[in-house]
Design an enzyme around this catalytic site. Structure first.
Site, PDB file in Angstrom:
ATOM      1  N   ASN A 201       0.879  -1.180   0.000  1.00  0.00           N
ATOM      2  CA  ASN A 201       0.000   0.000   0.000  1.00  0.00           C
ATOM      3  C   ASN A 201       0.910   1.221   0.000  1.00  0.00           C
ATOM      4  OD1 ASN A 201      -1.769   2.066   0.547  1.00  0.00           O
ATOM      5  ND2 ASN A 201      -2.285   1.383   2.636  1.00  0.00           N
ATOM      6  N   TRP A 202       1.034   1.845  -1.162  1.00  0.00           N
ATOM      7  CA  TRP A 202       1.988   2.962  -1.292  1.00  0.00           C
ATOM      8  C   TRP A 202       1.427   4.262  -0.736  1.00  0.00           C
ATOM      9  CZ3 TRP A 202       3.943   1.938  -7.034  1.00  0.00           C
ATOM     10  CH2 TRP A 202       4.732   0.768  -7.034  1.00  0.00           C
ATOM     11  N   LYS A 203       0.171   4.262  -0.346  1.00  0.00           N
ATOM     12  CA  LYS A 203      -0.455   5.464   0.238  1.00  0.00           C
ATOM     13  C   LYS A 203      -0.194   6.692  -0.641  1.00  0.00           C
ATOM     14  CE  LYS A 203      -0.075   3.365   4.765  1.00  0.00           C
ATOM     15  NZ  LYS A 203      -0.106   3.523   6.191  1.00  0.00           N
TER      16      LYS A 203
ATOM     17  N   HIS B  93      -9.501   0.865   4.849  1.00  0.00           N
ATOM     18  CA  HIS B  93      -8.232   1.030   5.577  1.00  0.00           C
ATOM     19  C   HIS B  93      -8.493   1.924   6.793  1.00  0.00           C
ATOM     20  CE1 HIS B  93      -4.185   2.333   6.535  1.00  0.00           C
ATOM     21  NE2 HIS B  93      -3.767   1.259   5.894  1.00  0.00           N
TER      22      HIS B  93
ATOM     23  N   GLU C 242      -6.993   4.339   7.926  1.00  0.00           N
ATOM     24  CA  GLU C 242      -6.850   5.787   7.651  1.00  0.00           C
ATOM     25  C   GLU C 242      -8.119   6.332   6.998  1.00  0.00           C
ATOM     26  OE1 GLU C 242      -3.132   5.477   5.552  1.00  0.00           O
ATOM     27  OE2 GLU C 242      -2.145   4.928   7.428  1.00  0.00           O
TER      28      GLU C 242
ATOM     29  N   GLU D 287      -5.496  -5.476  10.512  1.00  0.00           N
ATOM     30  CA  GLU D 287      -4.519  -4.425  10.753  1.00  0.00           C
ATOM     31  C   GLU D 287      -4.831  -3.738  12.074  1.00  0.00           C
ATOM     32  OE1 GLU D 287      -2.526  -3.057   6.922  1.00  0.00           O
ATOM     33  OE2 GLU D 287      -4.306  -1.838   7.136  1.00  0.00           O
TER      34      GLU D 287
ATOM     35  N   GLY E 115       2.159   1.927  10.924  1.00  0.00           N
ATOM     36  CA  GLY E 115       3.086   3.052  10.792  1.00  0.00           C
ATOM     37  C   GLY E 115       3.737   3.464  12.104  1.00  0.00           C
TER      38      GLY E 115
ATOM     39  N   SER F 212       3.259  -2.536  10.473  1.00  0.00           N
ATOM     40  CA  SER F 212       4.711  -2.555  10.671  1.00  0.00           C
ATOM     41  C   SER F 212       5.340  -3.901  10.339  1.00  0.00           C
ATOM     42  CB  SER F 212       5.069  -2.101  12.095  1.00  0.00           C
ATOM     43  OG  SER F 212       4.624  -0.765  12.293  1.00  0.00           O
TER      44      SER F 212
ATOM     45  N   GLY G  83       2.775  -1.190   4.443  1.00  0.00           N
ATOM     46  CA  GLY G  83       2.811   0.245   4.177  1.00  0.00           C
ATOM     47  C   GLY G  83       4.249   0.707   3.969  1.00  0.00           C
ATOM     48  N   GLY G  84       4.863   1.186   5.045  1.00  0.00           N
ATOM     49  CA  GLY G  84       6.203   1.789   4.976  1.00  0.00           C
ATOM     50  C   GLY G  84       7.222   0.947   4.221  1.00  0.00           C
TER      51      GLY G  84
HETATM   52  C1  PEP Z   1      -0.855  -0.027   6.265  1.00  0.00           C
HETATM   53  O1  PEP Z   1      -0.990   1.184   6.212  1.00  0.00           O
HETATM   54  O2  PEP Z   1      -1.692  -0.774   5.742  1.00  0.00           O
HETATM   55  C2  PEP Z   1       0.304  -0.553   6.972  1.00  0.00           C
HETATM   56  C3  PEP Z   1       0.300  -1.799   7.347  1.00  0.00           C
HETATM   57  O3  PEP Z   1       1.318   0.348   7.197  1.00  0.00           O
HETATM   58  P1  PEP Z   1       2.754   0.011   7.886  1.00  0.00           P
HETATM   59  O4  PEP Z   1       3.258  -1.253   7.244  1.00  0.00           O
HETATM   60  O5  PEP Z   1       3.578   1.184   7.579  1.00  0.00           O
HETATM   61  O6  PEP Z   1       2.474  -0.179   9.332  1.00  0.00           O
END
Ligand code: PEP
Length: 259
Positions: free
Chosen positions: A11-13, A96, A98, A168, A174, A213, A234-235
């Site tokens: 997920n490149w956001k 998600h 967010e 999640e 994050g 994470s 994500g990251g």
């Molecule tokens: C996400 O936003 O779906 C996610 C899992 O982010 P991160 O891996 O950065 O925690």
């Protein structure tokens, strides 16, 4: 046990430029060649065409981060599921945390989006998860059940046939904090049991990803759990080396279970 191919989804956001996403996608496309795991990247909608040009002939699949509930009409600023399908998207991330927290999407809207995505011929990645407060108040099971119930209410258990669920925990997204493999596995098992109690075949073939994470260092232990079928990243998805290391950890779980 059903044979569930792991899925690693990036997920490149809201990140990248046309140039940088092409570079990232190219590195992922060449590294994903021959891996026995499904690999997916989800850029922002305006980058889909550029990324498609790079991954179109590779094993890497394309997905979107959100879509409109409605199929068309007077919804300024929205992007519909059928429009995403035209860009060869196969998956859409839905609900998600967010989107739920920053844009106040309700579980009912999220459920509607799942149906809209399916109707357009794609697979929703339905995100569920509890906040830290909810975990501390021992409400994990109730929160996840309510998020799943909203989809069951409008689409029945059949809605889970063409669906991926991503667990999640909001407190792990994050933040660098990860659920322990055992904590994550316990929630994944709850999700599978709930769906299996309604339809054992749908429940056993449902892919449930972990997100929060996940990185190269913790991927193998999370992905080694019985009910963890991949990751939503994500990251670490913004760095091809880290993302591919997670894909390789997922592929080695397949090779282990085959041997
Ligand atoms: C996400 O936003 O779906 C996610 C899992 O982010 P991160 O891996 O950065 O925690």
């Amino acid at each position: 046990m059903a044979n569930r191919q792991p899925l690693i989804a990036g997920n490149w956001k809201l990140n990248g430029t046309r140039e940088s996403v092409v570079e990232l996608a190219s590195a992922i496309a060449s590294g994903a060649e021959g891996l026995s795991t499904e690999v997916l990247v989800c850029p922002v909608s305006v980058h889909l065409s550029d990324v498609l040009a790079v991954v179109g002939k590779s094993p890497v699949r394309l997905g979107a981060q959100n879509c409109a509930e409605a199929e068309s009409g007077a919804y300024t600023g929205e992007v519909s599921a059928t429009m995403l399908k035209e860009f060869a998207c196969e998956y859409v991330i839905v609900g998600h945390s967010e989107r739920r927290s920053l844009y106040h999407e309700t579980s009912e809207q999220v459920a509607q989006k799942c149906l809209t995505v399916q109707k357009a011929g794609m697979t929703p990645i339905l995100c569920v998860g509890e906040t830290l407060e909810e975990r501390e108040a021992e409400q994990v099971e109730a929160v996840i059940a309510a998020q799943l119930d909203a989809v069951l209410k409008v689409g029945n258990v059949e809605a889970f046939r063409q669906m991926v669920v991503a667990y999640e925990p909001v407190w792990a997204i994050g933040t660098g904090k990860t659920a322990s493999p055992e904590e994550a596995q316990a929630v994944h098992a709850l999700i599978r049991e709930k769906i299996s109690s309604l339809d054992p075949e749908i429940g056993s073939s449902l892919r449930i990803l972990y997100g929060g994470s996940m990185k190269a260092e913790n991927a193998a232990s999370l992905l080694g759990q019985a009910d963890i079928d991949g990751g939503l990243i994500g990251g670490a998805a913004l760095d091809a080396t880290s993302f591919l290391a997670i894909c390789e950890a997922a592929a080695s779980t397949v090779e282990k279970s085959a041997s």
